[in-house]
Scaffold this active site. Structure first.
Site, PDB file in Angstrom:
ATOM      1  N   ASP A  19      13.248  -2.330 -11.316  1.00 20.16           N
ATOM      2  CA  ASP A  19      11.915  -2.105 -11.872  1.00 20.16           C
ATOM      3  C   ASP A  19      11.976  -2.368 -13.373  1.00 20.16           C
ATOM      4  O   ASP A  19      12.545  -1.575 -14.131  1.00 20.16           O
ATOM      5  CB  ASP A  19      11.460  -0.675 -11.579  1.00 20.16           C
ATOM      6  CG  ASP A  19      10.053  -0.370 -12.092  1.00 20.16           C
ATOM      7  OD1 ASP A  19       9.447  -1.244 -12.756  1.00 20.16           O
ATOM      8  OD2 ASP A  19       9.557   0.744 -11.835  1.00 20.16           O
ATOM      9  N   CYS A  48       3.966  -7.592 -13.097  1.00 24.08           N
ATOM     10  CA  CYS A  48       5.084  -7.165 -12.259  1.00 24.08           C
ATOM     11  C   CYS A  48       5.187  -7.967 -10.973  1.00 24.08           C
ATOM     12  O   CYS A  48       6.286  -8.232 -10.485  1.00 24.08           O
ATOM     13  CB  CYS A  48       4.982  -5.671 -11.954  1.00 24.08           C
ATOM     14  SG  CYS A  48       3.433  -5.157 -11.176  1.00 24.08           S
ATOM     15  N   HIS A  72       1.596  -1.270  -8.619  1.00 20.63           N
ATOM     16  CA  HIS A  72       2.873  -1.581  -9.242  1.00 20.63           C
ATOM     17  C   HIS A  72       3.710  -2.321  -8.216  1.00 20.63           C
ATOM     18  O   HIS A  72       3.509  -2.157  -7.002  1.00 20.63           O
ATOM     19  CB  HIS A  72       3.582  -0.304  -9.705  1.00 20.63           C
ATOM     20  CG  HIS A  72       4.770  -0.554 -10.572  1.00 20.63           C
ATOM     21  ND1 HIS A  72       4.750  -1.431 -11.630  1.00 20.63           N
ATOM     22  CD2 HIS A  72       6.043  -0.048 -10.538  1.00 20.63           C
ATOM     23  CE1 HIS A  72       5.935  -1.452 -12.224  1.00 20.63           C
ATOM     24  NE2 HIS A  72       6.740  -0.633 -11.567  1.00 20.63           N
TER      25      HIS A  72
END
Length: 225
Positions: free
Chosen positions: A115, A47, A100
């Site tokens: 996201d 991510c 994250h």
């Protein structure tokens, strides 16, 4: 980035289920600084690099929007942060990530979250993302309270580096296949990802570390009086 499913994180049992979520108008997706998710290069479990690539895209194609964009690292001292509405989610409970990273764009008084790992719209209105994916820390045991390192996109592009060694297991094998392009590095280093994941501020890393209340206040649409 790694996750744990089915972990008991709630302070007390709750019967609250997911609420229905409507997609955003196509005009908003087109007006945003990045393409629809299907047109964005991204690799599962990377991510931090996916968000870096979004920042790179904005710099190349919508440079006037770059200062309105942010990389947001979500973690805490225990490296255990519950987030709901994730694609890995197997039940009503959250996915517990060690960290994250999301992309955030401010457009006037409103903010939007991008996201890749979420079931929510891409982009998602900030207030909706908070309600559906983050939820209140009061629901959680204290060791799972989330913190947010907010880094403006120009700084993130200039300062972030990762040699991806955090994605190797004890045998030197990839936990998840890495992106096909070379590792991201700076003139100073080939790896500083731990400084971004760390929530020890101001002694470590870049940007500002916020608790949930301050993060909400910074990016929520002001209420009309």
């Amino acid at each position: 980035m790694s996750s744990r499913l089915g972990e008991e994180v709630l302070a007390e049992p709750t019967a609250a289920g997911r609420s229905s979520v409507d997609g955003l108008p196509i005009e908003l997706v087109r007006r945003g600084p990045v393409p629809p998710a299907r047109d964005c290069p991204h690799v599962k479990y990377y991510c931090e690099e996916n968000v870096w690539k979004l920042c790179e895209h904005v710099k190349a194609n919508r440079p006037e929007e770059l200062t309105s964009c942010y990389a947001v690292f979500i973690s805490n001292r225990n490296r255990a942060v519950p987030i709901w509405q994730q694609k890995l989610q197997k039940s009503e409970g959250p996915v517990v990530w060690d960290y994250h990273v999301i992309f955030l764009w401010t457009n006037g008084p409103r903010s939007y979250v991008y996201d890749f790992d979420s079931c929510l719209p891409f982009p998602c209105q900030f207030e909706m993302y908070l309600k559906e994916a983050i939820r209140a820390d009061t629901l959680l045991q204290p060791e799972y309270h989330r913190q947010f390192r907010v880094v403006d996109a120009p700084t993130y592009l200039l300062k972030f580096a990762s040699n991806r060694k955090h994605m190797l297991d004890e045998n030197g094998q990839w936990r998840s296949k890495p992106p096909p392009y070379p590792c991201i590095r700076t003139e100073e280093t080939d790896d500083n990802i731990q400084d971004f994941i760390s929530m020890e501020e101001p002694t470590v890393g870049f940007g500002n570390v916020l608790n949930l209340e301050d993060f909400t206040h910074k990016f929520s649409q002001p209420l009309l009086s």
